[in-house]
Design a protein around this motif. Structure first.
Motif, PDB file in Angstrom:
ATOM      1  N   THR A 173      36.615  61.875  26.522  1.00  0.00           N
ATOM      2  CA  THR A 173      36.394  61.390  27.886  1.00  0.00           C
ATOM      3  C   THR A 173      35.557  60.107  27.873  1.00  0.00           C
ATOM      4  O   THR A 173      34.635  59.963  27.068  1.00  0.00           O
ATOM      5  N   GLY A 174      35.890  59.186  28.786  1.00  0.00           N
ATOM      6  CA  GLY A 174      35.156  57.926  28.814  1.00  0.00           C
ATOM      7  C   GLY A 174      35.045  57.363  30.221  1.00  0.00           C
ATOM      8  O   GLY A 174      35.378  58.028  31.209  1.00  0.00           O
ATOM      9  N   ILE A 175      34.578  56.130  30.317  1.00  0.00           N
ATOM     10  CA  ILE A 175      34.408  55.451  31.607  1.00  0.00           C
ATOM     11  C   ILE A 175      34.918  54.017  31.500  1.00  0.00           C
ATOM     12  O   ILE A 175      34.842  53.392  30.437  1.00  0.00           O
ATOM     13  N   ILE A 176      35.438  53.519  32.638  1.00  0.00           N
ATOM     14  CA  ILE A 176      36.024  52.175  32.707  1.00  0.00           C
ATOM     15  C   ILE A 176      36.021  51.759  34.173  1.00  0.00           C
ATOM     16  O   ILE A 176      35.814  52.594  35.060  1.00  0.00           O
ATOM     17  N   ASN A 177      36.276  50.493  34.455  1.00  0.00           N
ATOM     18  CA  ASN A 177      36.422  50.018  35.835  1.00  0.00           C
ATOM     19  C   ASN A 177      37.915  49.809  36.111  1.00  0.00           C
ATOM     20  O   ASN A 177      38.525  48.856  35.619  1.00  0.00           O
ATOM     21  N   TYR A 178      38.509  50.701  36.917  1.00  0.00           N
ATOM     22  CA  TYR A 178      39.952  50.644  37.141  1.00  0.00           C
ATOM     23  C   TYR A 178      40.371  49.474  38.034  1.00  0.00           C
ATOM     24  O   TYR A 178      41.525  49.054  37.986  1.00  0.00           O
ATOM     25  N   LYS A 179      39.455  48.957  38.820  1.00  0.00           N
ATOM     26  CA  LYS A 179      39.775  47.761  39.609  1.00  0.00           C
ATOM     27  C   LYS A 179      40.040  46.585  38.669  1.00  0.00           C
ATOM     28  O   LYS A 179      40.986  45.809  38.856  1.00  0.00           O
ATOM     29  N   VAL A 180      39.214  46.466  37.648  1.00  0.00           N
ATOM     30  CA  VAL A 180      39.397  45.410  36.646  1.00  0.00           C
ATOM     31  C   VAL A 180      40.718  45.609  35.906  1.00  0.00           C
ATOM     32  O   VAL A 180      41.459  44.649  35.643  1.00  0.00           O
ATOM     33  N   VAL A 181      41.029  46.873  35.572  1.00  0.00           N
ATOM     34  CA  VAL A 181      42.302  47.183  34.907  1.00  0.00           C
ATOM     35  C   VAL A 181      43.472  46.718  35.783  1.00  0.00           C
ATOM     36  O   VAL A 181      44.413  46.075  35.314  1.00  0.00           O
ATOM     37  N   CYS A 182      43.404  47.035  37.081  1.00  0.00           N
ATOM     38  CA  CYS A 182      44.454  46.651  38.028  1.00  0.00           C
ATOM     39  C   CYS A 182      44.631  45.134  38.090  1.00  0.00           C
ATOM     40  O   CYS A 182      45.766  44.632  38.135  1.00  0.00           O
ATOM     41  N   GLU A 183      43.525  44.449  38.161  1.00  0.00           N
ATOM     42  CA  GLU A 183      43.596  42.992  38.242  1.00  0.00           C
ATOM     43  C   GLU A 183      44.291  42.412  37.010  1.00  0.00           C
ATOM     44  O   GLU A 183      45.059  41.436  37.105  1.00  0.00           O
ATOM     45  N   MET A 229      28.365  55.326  35.279  1.00  0.00           N
ATOM     46  CA  MET A 229      29.392  54.324  35.569  1.00  0.00           C
ATOM     47  C   MET A 229      29.316  53.160  34.584  1.00  0.00           C
ATOM     48  O   MET A 229      28.236  52.826  34.088  1.00  0.00           O
ATOM     49  N   ILE A 230      30.468  52.552  34.330  1.00  0.00           N
ATOM     50  CA  ILE A 230      30.547  51.497  33.311  1.00  0.00           C
ATOM     51  C   ILE A 230      29.707  50.281  33.699  1.00  0.00           C
ATOM     52  O   ILE A 230      29.176  49.585  32.835  1.00  0.00           O
ATOM     53  N   GLY A 231      29.536  50.056  35.009  1.00  0.00           N
ATOM     54  CA  GLY A 231      28.745  48.906  35.444  1.00  0.00           C
ATOM     55  C   GLY A 231      27.271  49.227  35.628  1.00  0.00           C
ATOM     56  O   GLY A 231      26.506  48.392  36.111  1.00  0.00           O
ATOM     57  N   GLY A 232      26.873  50.449  35.251  1.00  0.00           N
ATOM     58  CA  GLY A 232      25.486  50.884  35.428  1.00  0.00           C
ATOM     59  C   GLY A 232      25.354  51.834  36.596  1.00  0.00           C
ATOM     60  O   GLY A 232      26.142  51.818  37.536  1.00  0.00           O
ATOM     61  N   GLY A 233      24.342  52.677  36.535  1.00  0.00           N
ATOM     62  CA  GLY A 233      24.109  53.651  37.593  1.00  0.00           C
ATOM     63  C   GLY A 233      24.803  54.977  37.320  1.00  0.00           C
ATOM     64  O   GLY A 233      25.633  55.098  36.409  1.00  0.00           O
ATOM     65  N   VAL A 234      24.432  55.979  38.116  1.00  0.00           N
ATOM     66  CA  VAL A 234      24.987  57.328  37.980  1.00  0.00           C
ATOM     67  C   VAL A 234      25.409  57.835  39.350  1.00  0.00           C
ATOM     68  O   VAL A 234      24.629  57.758  40.311  1.00  0.00           O
ATOM     69  N   GLU A 235      26.638  58.324  39.452  1.00  0.00           N
ATOM     70  CA  GLU A 235      27.143  58.931  40.679  1.00  0.00           C
ATOM     71  C   GLU A 235      27.060  60.442  40.590  1.00  0.00           C
ATOM     72  O   GLU A 235      27.213  61.022  39.508  1.00  0.00           O
ATOM     73  N   ALA A 236      26.846  61.079  41.736  1.00  0.00           N
ATOM     74  CA  ALA A 236      26.864  62.538  41.844  1.00  0.00           C
ATOM     75  C   ALA A 236      27.846  62.903  42.948  1.00  0.00           C
ATOM     76  O   ALA A 236      27.742  62.405  44.071  1.00  0.00           O
ATOM     77  N   GLY A 237      28.784  63.775  42.632  1.00  0.00           N
ATOM     78  CA  GLY A 237      29.811  64.181  43.596  1.00  0.00           C
ATOM     79  C   GLY A 237      31.143  64.264  42.872  1.00  0.00           C
ATOM     80  O   GLY A 237      31.178  64.290  41.638  1.00  0.00           O
ATOM     81  N   PRO A 238      32.258  64.277  43.561  1.00  0.00           N
ATOM     82  CA  PRO A 238      32.362  64.288  45.016  1.00  0.00           C
ATOM     83  C   PRO A 238      32.545  65.705  45.558  1.00  0.00           C
ATOM     84  O   PRO A 238      32.888  66.616  44.825  1.00  0.00           O
ATOM     85  N   ASN A 239      32.314  65.856  46.859  1.00  0.00           N
ATOM     86  CA  ASN A 239      32.789  67.049  47.539  1.00  0.00           C
ATOM     87  C   ASN A 239      34.270  66.817  47.870  1.00  0.00           C
ATOM     88  O   ASN A 239      34.867  65.839  47.415  1.00  0.00           O
ATOM     89  N   ALA A 240      34.887  67.666  48.663  1.00  0.00           N
ATOM     90  CA  ALA A 240      36.294  67.471  49.041  1.00  0.00           C
ATOM     91  C   ALA A 240      36.476  67.991  50.455  1.00  0.00           C
ATOM     92  O   ALA A 240      36.529  69.199  50.674  1.00  0.00           O
TER      93      ALA A 240
END
Length: 398
Positions: A143-153, A260-271
């Motif tokens: 498992t890893g992390i990446i920025n998918y917006k950058v991938v899309c571009e 996150m790949i750009g720094g910081g940590v997210e917690a979540g999500p709910n649904a």
């Protein structure tokens, strides 16, 4: 006149268009997108996780595309210089009744060809994540992390270098078809094309309906996932990715922690049920879209089955204390004051008339159209593999 028109400039639509041009450079391929840039909706609100293929039924489209797409994504990122980090994740059982489900997940991962798994006791979990409280778990190195917006571009850039065309600000309002051609009509223009490929995400069911006379047998139900971010001084509580054992009766993974790949940590999500298809805020409401959701027979069956879980998710949406309590199952030290509001995404969940929440990818072929009607997580990880699959279906027609 175009050979192929792809509707949707998210990660699946762009990957599909790119694979078509790579395989058949002579074809005239157009991508139309209603927004003014790529990856505005599901892709742009993605948590950025590179999924390993752990959770998916062996042999399913999800499993095969995730494992194949995983390798293709990493190769693409290497070639294009897109930053990523295979940091691994732990899956944590916090209660005895979760252990059999955890063990089953471990077996499923092995069946899907994952290697390097490591089963962990409570002490072993703390070696990977010192602040986690669990009775058993395992480590998934893939498992890893990446920025998918950058991938899309980068998909879009490569597609255009091959001669592909992208037109923005084009919301599809109708598709007219005869035996050989389709006319894709947008609010601003019209496009004549031999084949339509529908990768419209949150509106994929609506676009699919444009391609056939009889009613389609599924509806996109939008579920909003809300995140908090951990304030900088408490980010030491999370080293990489921490996931709970998923509830087998609910098609979402539960709240987790993601570096996150750009720094910081997210917690979540709910649904929680979103009150409009692009409802990123709690009070975003579109009366007609909400009515269509609430009156869909399949949704009514889902609501009857999952109402208790749904109420719990809704309560967490409005109660930061309740959200914090869910996170404390994994990291008891986390406090309400450690969380600051983050972003939200909306998942396009296909639901059939009988109340089935489609778990696998769904591709519906018509004489002049290919409709990608369900592309849930891990669609971003799998995008190049899904794109190749759809491209091959399309190219058989030329």
């Amino acid at each position: 006149m175009y050979d192929i028109t792809v509707i949707g400039g998210g990660i699946v639509g762009l990957a599909t268009a790119l694979k078509i041009k790579e395989k058949s450079p002579h074809l005239k391929v157009l991508v139309i997108e209603k927004e003014h840039e790529v990856a505005v909706h599901q892709t742009g609100h993605n948590s950025g996780v590179i999924h390993s293929g752990l959770y998916y039924k062996p042999g399913s489209l999800k499993a095969t595309n995730c494992i194949k797409g995983y390798k293709m994504l990493l190769d693409f990122a290497e070639k294009e210089g897109i930053p990523y980090d295979l940091c691994g994740k732990i899956v944590v059982a916090t209660r005895p009744e979760q252990v059999p489900i955890l063990d089953g997940l471990y077996e499923r991962g092995a069946q899907n060809g994952l290697t390097g798994f490591k089963m962990l006791d409570a002490a072993g979990l703390r070696e990977y994540e010192p602040h986690v409280k669990g009775i058993k778990g395992f480590f998934v190195p893939q498992t890893g992390i990446i920025n998918y917006k950058v991938v899309c571009e980068k998909y879009a850039e490569n597609f255009q270098k091959l001669g592909g065309q992208i037109n923005f600000g084009q919301r599809v309002v109708e598709i007219r078809q005869n035996d050989h051609l389709s006319m894709v009509i947008t609010a601003q223009n019209f496009y004549e094309t031999k084949l339509v490929i529908n990768c419209a995400g949150l509106y994929s069911d609506k676009v699919a309906q444009f391609t056939q006379q009889t009613p389609i047998d599924l509806r996109i139900i939008p579920f909003r996932g809300e995140y908090f971010e951990i304030k900088p001084e408490k980010q030491y509580l999370v080293k990489n990715l921490i996931y709970p054992v998923p509830d087998p009766n609910f098609p979402f993974l539960g709240v987790h922690f993601t570096r996150m790949i750009g720094g910081g940590v997210e917690a979540g999500p709910n649904a929680v049920l979103a009150f409009r298809r692009e409802g990123y805020k709690k009070l975003d409401i579109h009366a007609r879209e909400l009515w269509k959701t609430l009156t869909w027979p399949g949704f009514q069956k889902v609501a009857a089955k999952y109402w208790q879980t749904g109420l719990g998710e809704m309560y967490r949406s409005f109660s930061k204390a309740a959200f914090t309590k869910a996170l404390q199952e994994l990291i008891p030290e986390i406090q309400e004051s450690d969380l600051i509001p983050g972003g939200a995404g909306v998942r396009a969940q296909a639901c059939d008339r009988n109340g089935g929440l489609l778990d696998d990818f769904s591709i519906i072929e018509r004489p002049n159209a290919i409709n990608v009607c369900n592309a849930p997580s891990p669609a971003a990880t799998s995008s190049l593999s899904i794109g190749l699959t759809v491209a091959e279906l399309a190219l058989k027609r030329f």
